[in-house]
Design an enzyme around this catalytic site. Sequence first.
Site, PDB file in Angstrom:
ATOM      1  N   CYS A  77      45.989 -18.769  19.487  1.00  0.00           N
ATOM      2  CA  CYS A  77      45.326 -17.504  19.844  1.00  0.00           C
ATOM      3  C   CYS A  77      44.001 -17.200  19.137  1.00  0.00           C
ATOM      4  O   CYS A  77      42.919 -17.191  20.014  1.00  0.00           O
ATOM      5  CB  CYS A  77      46.313 -16.200  19.642  1.00  0.00           C
ATOM      6  SG  CYS A  77      47.779 -16.350  20.238  1.00  0.00           S
ATOM      7  N   HIS A 133      42.516  -9.992  17.589  1.00  0.00           N
ATOM      8  CA  HIS A 133      42.833 -11.036  16.747  1.00  0.00           C
ATOM      9  C   HIS A 133      41.721 -12.117  15.940  1.00  0.00           C
ATOM     10  O   HIS A 133      41.974 -13.162  16.087  1.00  0.00           O
ATOM     11  CB  HIS A 133      43.804 -11.867  17.471  1.00  0.00           C
ATOM     12  CG  HIS A 133      44.777 -12.800  16.784  1.00  0.00           C
ATOM     13  ND1 HIS A 133      45.525 -13.736  17.242  1.00  0.00           N
ATOM     14  CD2 HIS A 133      45.034 -12.846  15.165  1.00  0.00           C
ATOM     15  CE1 HIS A 133      46.175 -14.569  16.419  1.00  0.00           C
ATOM     16  NE2 HIS A 133      46.053 -14.058  15.141  1.00  0.00           N
TER      17      HIS A 133
END
Length: 513
Positions: A77, A133
């Site tokens: 990610c 993130h």
Amino acid sequence: MLLCATVACAVLLVTQVSEASITARGNVQKPNIIFILADDYGFNDIGYHGSQIKTPTLDQLAGEGVKLENYYVQPRCSPTRSQLMSGRYQIHTGLQHEILWRWQRAALPRNSPTIADKLKETGYSTHMIGKWHLGFYKEEYLPQNRGFDTFFGYLSCMEDYYRHTSGWLDNKHYYLDLRDNNGPVRTEDGHYSTHTFTERAENIISRHATNASSSSSPLFLYMAYQAVHWPLQVPEAYEKKYSFIKDEKRRKYAGMVDTLDEGVRNITRALRQAGMWENTILVFSTDNGGQVKQGGNNFPLRGWKGSLFEGGIRGVGFVSGGALETRGVVNRELIHVSDWFPTLVKGVAGGSLNGTLPLDGFNQWPTITGRDVPTARPYLLHNIDILYGKHGKKLYPHTWDTRVRAAIRVGDLKLITGQPDNGSWVKPPGDQSLPHGDVILSKDDKNKNVWLFNITADPTEHHDLSEKFPEHVRHMLDMILAINGTAVPPNYPRPDPASNPALHGGVWGPWVK
Ligand SMILES: *[C@@H]1O[C@H](CO)[C@@H](O)[C@H](O)[C@H]1NC(C)=O
Ligand SMILES: *[C@@H]1O[C@H](CO)[C@@H](O)[C@H](O)[C@H]1NC(C)=O
Ligand SMILES: *[C@@H]1O[C@H](CO)[C@@H](O)[C@H](O)[C@H]1NC(C)=O
Ligand SMILES: *[C@@H]1O[C@H](CO)[C@@H](O)[C@H](O)[C@H]1NC(C)=O
Ligand SMILES: *[C@@H]1O[C@H](CO)[C@@H](O)[C@H](O)[C@H]1NC(C)=O
Ligand SMILES: *[C@@H]1O[C@H](CO)[C@@H](O)[C@H](O)[C@H]1NC(C)=O
């Protein structure tokens, strides 16, 4: 080829380029850019790759636009997101190891602008929804301080789809991770995030169209869905459509994909209703391969999320939208997630790339919209991770140490070194259309640490050529060694106890002044 009985496999091999017209329409205004990023969405989880999961909206959008069938992302990610935002490899931002954990004092460095900074500079209204993130230990790393006019979403890697909470290190205490610019959002408890985020996007779009002071500027919306990362949670109505799938994880995952597909449909509907669709470029991408242990699937590719085999990095992606004149095309040129920065800023928005540190991405807009325009990219470094445990023996003197995890693609060829993760082929559970069991185990020696594949001829990585072509291996090892010379040290600090949300009002957020 044994494994090529499926549509997904045929998609990998067949070369098919249909009639296409060349450029984006000559609109006076710069096109709106809608970038939709799905999370952990596997290669074999989209309808047009022959998946058992139906995705009518995505299929239609991709069919009307350009399918990217030689498209790469990073295996995880934050790495993919960091390259999308910065246009730079992880080895140049210090994010080459694993992911950013929410208790680390680390973030995408501020020494180079983000894609949102650059699009804003060239006149766009910039909005972000969903998963960030990319670090948040200081206020200055939050999306609204990285070029986005507004941010509505969460900061960490994963969370509960209804409660919008994610856990502390002890895995016992859960804290809210949903905020907009002004702070925590407490009104969405019990509301499924694919719905929450889609509604927010519709809202941004209609407000943009009706607000006299913003409607004259083009819109950049970065829509980073939580779907379809685990936990496997989905409203019953969506799961029900897949009651024929007996495997519970796969069935729930299929329902989650169904919700995502509906969300994308609603976003395109909002753009049409606002009169913006005809001047929109829409990009859809996954962030990494599917997680086969959590319902995702990448068959016939090898490996899954986290791996340097194709199942971890060969991504689902396409370009569509009313402003795209190139239609019904399958593009097989090598394109990478770091390419979106120059492609969107320069190629689509006509902006300048001044003021950035050296980019690793290339402007692929001529390749995406043109006929037979080769990739702008001479090679692709998948990653170098010197913190990952060394594996096997050093095989070649005076060049890159084959014990270290790395991978590079040069033309047709891909070289992997070190320990690339589990390299078996996993079929979707219970898919009756496929012969044999669900897993085909790799027969590689467990100390093996060099693989060379011709990805064009062998996208499923069955035939290691490293012993047949030692000169190619050596050349590519030399390349990795040279590129490693440009790397910055990985920034991967220990967990910081001060990040504990219990010390900050029970909400995940910046903890360092
Ligand atoms: C209209 O757009 C301007 C400029 O982007 C913004 O400052 C303002 O808050 C917007 N108004 C509404 C009602 O959204
Ligand atoms: C899409 O819009 C419909 C209403 O037309 C709504 O029922 C549905 O929940 C929306 N889906 C998502 C994922 O937001
Ligand atoms: C890039 O150039 C533009 C126009 O010349 C200027 O407005 C902008 O400040 C520059 N950006 C950077 C980051 O240097
Ligand atoms: C690789 O993954 C498969 C499927 O989950 C599993 O059966 C196998 O044991 C794994 N192999 C190793 C070496 O971990
Ligand atoms: C890889 O395979 C393709 C397709 O079979 C072939 O055209 C090409 O020459 C091969 N490349 C190398 C470097 O062997
Ligand atoms: C690769 O570069 C790093 C600096 O980021 C350095 O510490 C390391 O020794 C280099 N590795 C090799 C095998 O040259």
